[in-house]
Structures are given as C-alpha cells and as structure tokens.
Design a protein around this motif. Structure first.
Motif, short mmCIF file in Angstrom:
data_model
loop_
_atom_site.label_atom_id
_atom_site.label_comp_id
_atom_site.label_asym_id
_atom_site.label_seq_id
_atom_site.Cartn_x
_atom_site.Cartn_y
_atom_site.Cartn_z
N TRP A 1 1.17 -1.33 -0.08
CA TRP A 1 0.21 -0.26 -0.03
C TRP A 1 0.28 1.07 -0.14
CZ3 TRP A 1 -4.75 -0.98 -1.25
CH2 TRP A 1 -5.29 -2.16 -0.54
N ASP A 2 1.87 1.14 -0.99
CA ASP A 2 2.65 2.52 -0.85
C ASP A 2 2.37 3.06 -2.00
OD1 ASP A 2 4.85 3.44 1.05
OD2 ASP A 2 5.76 3.81 -1.08
N ASP A 3 2.55 4.52 -1.75
CA ASP A 3 2.89 5.61 -3.29
C ASP A 3 3.20 6.76 -2.59
OD1 ASP A 3 1.05 6.70 -1.59
OD2 ASP A 3 -1.19 6.31 -2.37
N VAL A 4 3.71 6.88 -3.92
CA VAL A 4 4.24 9.41 -3.57
C VAL A 4 3.98 10.02 -4.69
CG1 VAL A 4 5.87 8.18 -5.49
CG2 VAL A 4 7.35 9.32 -3.12
N LEU A 5 4.15 11.39 -3.43
CA LEU A 5 3.79 12.01 -4.01
C LEU A 5 5.22 12.73 -4.94
CD1 LEU A 5 2.51 15.30 -4.94
CD2 LEU A 5 2.56 15.39 -2.41
N VAL A 6 5.51 13.03 -6.10
CA VAL A 6 6.28 14.06 -6.58
C VAL A 6 6.37 15.48 -7.15
CG1 VAL A 6 8.21 13.65 -8.89
CG2 VAL A 6 7.32 11.49 -6.88
N LEU A 7 6.72 16.40 -7.01
CA LEU A 7 6.44 17.54 -7.52
C LEU A 7 7.51 17.94 -8.05
CD1 LEU A 7 6.45 19.35 -3.58
CD2 LEU A 7 4.78 18.26 -5.77
N LEU A 8 6.96 18.87 -9.61
CA LEU A 8 8.32 19.97 -10.46
C LEU A 8 8.54 20.93 -10.63
CD1 LEU A 8 7.20 16.95 -13.36
CD2 LEU A 8 8.91 15.94 -11.45
N ARG A 9 9.37 21.00 -10.77
CA ARG A 9 9.77 22.32 -10.60
C ARG A 9 10.73 23.13 -11.35
NH1 ARG A 9 13.59 25.88 -7.61
NH2 ARG A 9 14.04 24.16 -6.21
N ARG A 10 10.90 24.25 -12.36
CA ARG A 10 11.83 24.78 -13.42
C ARG A 10 12.91 24.51 -12.62
NH1 ARG A 10 12.00 22.60 -17.41
NH2 ARG A 10 12.43 24.28 -18.50
N TRP A 11 13.51 25.04 -13.26
CA TRP A 11 15.00 26.33 -12.74
C TRP A 11 15.72 25.73 -13.93
CZ3 TRP A 11 19.51 24.46 -12.82
CH2 TRP A 11 20.81 25.33 -11.94
N GLY A 12 15.87 27.19 -14.31
CA GLY A 12 17.46 27.45 -15.69
C GLY A 12 16.79 26.61 -16.76
N GLY A 13 15.84 26.33 -16.85
CA GLY A 13 15.82 26.15 -18.07
C GLY A 13 15.53 24.85 -17.72
N ARG A 14 15.80 23.88 -17.58
CA ARG A 14 15.35 22.28 -16.97
C ARG A 14 14.13 22.09 -15.72
NH1 ARG A 14 19.62 19.98 -18.54
NH2 ARG A 14 18.50 17.39 -18.48
N THR A 15 14.17 20.70 -15.46
CA THR A 15 13.51 20.63 -14.47
C THR A 15 14.07 19.86 -12.90
OG1 THR A 15 11.53 20.47 -15.94
CG2 THR A 15 10.95 19.27 -14.08
N ILE A 16 13.34 20.12 -12.32
CA ILE A 16 13.97 19.77 -11.05
C ILE A 16 12.46 18.42 -10.17
CG2 ILE A 16 15.15 19.72 -7.96
CD1 ILE A 16 15.74 22.22 -9.26
N ALA A 17 12.72 17.49 -9.77
CA ALA A 17 12.40 16.29 -9.01
C ALA A 17 12.19 16.68 -7.70
CB ALA A 17 11.96 14.69 -10.03
N LEU A 18 10.75 16.87 -6.69
CA LEU A 18 11.67 16.95 -5.26
C LEU A 18 10.15 15.92 -4.55
CD1 LEU A 18 10.81 20.86 -4.74
CD2 LEU A 18 12.87 19.62 -5.29
#
Length: 354
Positions: free
Chosen positions: A46-63
C-alpha cells in the motif's frame, strides 16, 4: 528495476505525512508546480508517492517531499532509492536534471546522536559512502541543504493535559501561565486574517534573517482545503493582547499527526510570551481532534550554542517531547553538468543570505 505506475494525485492514500497527501499536491499545484503521483508496486502492498516538478534555469527538478514513506531495511536503502530513481527518470523524461528526496526515514546515526550528544550529523562524504553501499552506480548525493528538517522536535500528545504540562520544563510552564495572567488569549482565525499573519511573518523573517513566503503561499493552503475531501485540517491560531496580534501559527493535521507549519510573532510585547501560550493551545486543540503527536519542526541536533537552530532548540525542547533524527535530503543526479550548476547556485545563494 522497481515497478511504478502513474495515478491521479487525488488518489494518494491517507498518511500522517502531510507533505505526501492529496492536500499538499493541491497546495503546490496552486503555487505553480506540476504534481504527479505514483504507486510503488514492488515496494509494499500500500505505498505510493507524491512528486513535485519545479522549473529551474530551463531545466526541471523533481522533488519528493518527505517521501517515499516506505522505508526498506537500512542496508537496502541506497539500492532501493537507486532503483526508484531510475524508474522515476523513465517516467519524467530527459528534461529532469535531478531528483531530490526529503527522506522521512530515521537517520542511521540517530541512536549515536541521541546517546552521544553529537552536535551535527557526520560530514556528507561519510554519509554518502554509507547510503551508496550496495548500490550499482553510487550516484546518491547528500543535498547541500535539507528540503524541510533533519532534526525535528516531536511532542507525544497521548495522556492528560496535566501529563503534558508536567513533561515541560518549568520555565515553559511559567511562560504559559504568565501569558494568561497578562491577558493574552489564543483564538482560531480564518483566511480573512491572513494579511495580519503575513505582516507578523515578515517581522519574524527580518529578525531571523530568512526570506519570507508571499501571502499567496498561505492563501493556497486554505484554498486547497476545499479539495482535500476531509482528510486534512488546518488550525490557524492567533494570539492577541487587547487589539494587538502578537503571534500566529498554521498547523496542519493529517491522520492523527499535527504539523506546525508556519509561525510568526510580533516585535512588540515579546515579554508577554504569547508564542508559548499559542503552542500550548495548538497542542490542546490537536488533542481534541484525536492527534497523537505534535511535530514542532526544526531544532539543532543538540544543545549546541554555535548551531544556527540553537534558539529553536531552547524554545521547543521546553515543551518536552523528543528529537527525531531523520535522513534529510538526498539527490540523484540525472544530468551531472546541470546538477553541478544547481549546487553551485545553491551554495552562492546561502552565502548571499548569510
């Protein structure tokens, strides 16, 4: 390879980690981040995960805020994160420069820190060697800064109010009583009071030397409650003395855990000890809502006057409780050049802030 499957963020399962809930996904979406959710099919039933995507300098960071919740055995944590990172990278695409995990897992150094009174975690190089043991690519890097907190003060709310007060330090109990005797009262506020809270928050930021969130951030937290399907609650407390608002707090409640998210206090009338009474009332309200613990957030790992969080340590440990030592934030670089540029910018930003 770890098997993962995409799903809607509204389908995230209830958890006591507020930052892994459908509610938190709503908050971050309102603030302009892209939000994704995945089932971890090979990790647990029963496991899941939330991932946030944020833009930085023309690229994307996954948090991954305080996730994944699933914690494998300690000697398998590095290999697990590596497998999950590679599976996630396939889903996210080539524009993602790196993945940052804010791990809620207990630190492998927790017992030594608790028993030995360590004033800091081991240096990053030592922690990286331990985390990458057994991993194929040895690509996990300790983040320069922790996304939330690695050492958090947690108060157990089980037991009577008399038990909780007895567990506090005498000075904290005295300050709670002093605030009451001097006429400080604590009431629940509404979204209409956010401008007042934000004004206090700006005063707090000036004293503490940090960059404050905009009022839009706090508004998003209240607006997102409408889509939280009753699983999340916010306590918005304001401590008043006469016509003056002296302190405020925003506390999130999820599955029996109350999280102190944001606090603020005025420059004036600090001798009235309004924050002490405010936290005590927050604990009382959380208990009434069935919460078993009150997470107060960042403190220094020990009573070390040189640590930047020592003031928080002295204030928060007055309420009793214990420090939970967590693993903190870790990065999995996918584009090493972009990751190196980000780390350089992150360190320069810290220097400028200091």
């Amino acid at each position: 390879m770890l098997d993962i499957a995409s799903k809607s963020t509204t389908a995230l399962r209830p958890t006591d980690i507020l930052f892994q809930t459908a509610y938190w996904a709503q908050v971050k979406a309102r603030l302009g981040l892209r939000t994704l959710a995945f089932d971890l099919l090979s990790a647990g039933p029963w496991d899941d995960v939330l991932v946030l995507l944020r833009r930085w300098g023309g690229r994307t960071i996954a948090l991954v805020p305080q996730g994944p919740e699933y914690a494998p055995p300690e000697d398998q944590r590095g290999p697990f994160l590596e497998r999950f990172s590679l599976a996630l990278a396939k889903r996210l695409g080539p524009e993602v420069a790196f993945i940052r995990y804010d791990l809620p897992w207990a630190s492998p150094y927790a017992e030594a820190m608790r028993q030995g009174g360590w004033s800091a975690f081991p240096e990053a190089r030592v922690r990286e060697m331990r985390m990458n043991m057994g991993a194929q690519h040895w690509n996990l890097r300790k983040s320069f800064e922790d996304l939330t907190v690695a050492s958090s003060l947690v108060v157990d709310l089980r037991g009577s109010e008399e038990d909780l007060l007895a567990a506090m330090k005498p000075k904290t109990r005295y300050n709670i009583g002093l605030a009451r005797r001097k006429g400080v009262t604590v009431q629940l506020g509404s979204a209409d009071n956010l401008p007042d809270f934000h004004a206090l928050y700006q005063q707090t930021a000036r004293r503490g030397g940090f960059t404050p969130c905009g009022q839009r951030h706090f508004a998003a937290m209240f607006q997102s409650l409408l889509a939280a399907t009753g699983r999340t609650e916010l306590l918005f407390l304001l401590a008043r003395h006469g016509a003056d608002i002296l302190a405020g707090a925003i506390v999130g409640i999820s599955q029996g855990v109350a999280h102190f998210l944001y606090g603020a206090s005025a420059d004036a009338k600090r001798q009235l000890m309004a924050p002490s009474l405010m936290h005590w009332e927050a604990m009382r309200l959380a208990r009434q809502r069935g919460c078993r613990s009150y997470e107060m957030g960042a403190v220094s790992p020990s009573d070390d006057p040189a640590h930047p969080f020592h003031g928080l340590y002295r204030f928060k440990t007055g309420f009793g409780g214990h420090i939970e030592y967590r693993s903190g934030s870790w990065d999995y670089p996918l584009d090493h050049d972009a990751y190196r540029d980000f780390c350089t910018a992150e360190k320069l930003a810290r220097l400028d802030a200091g």
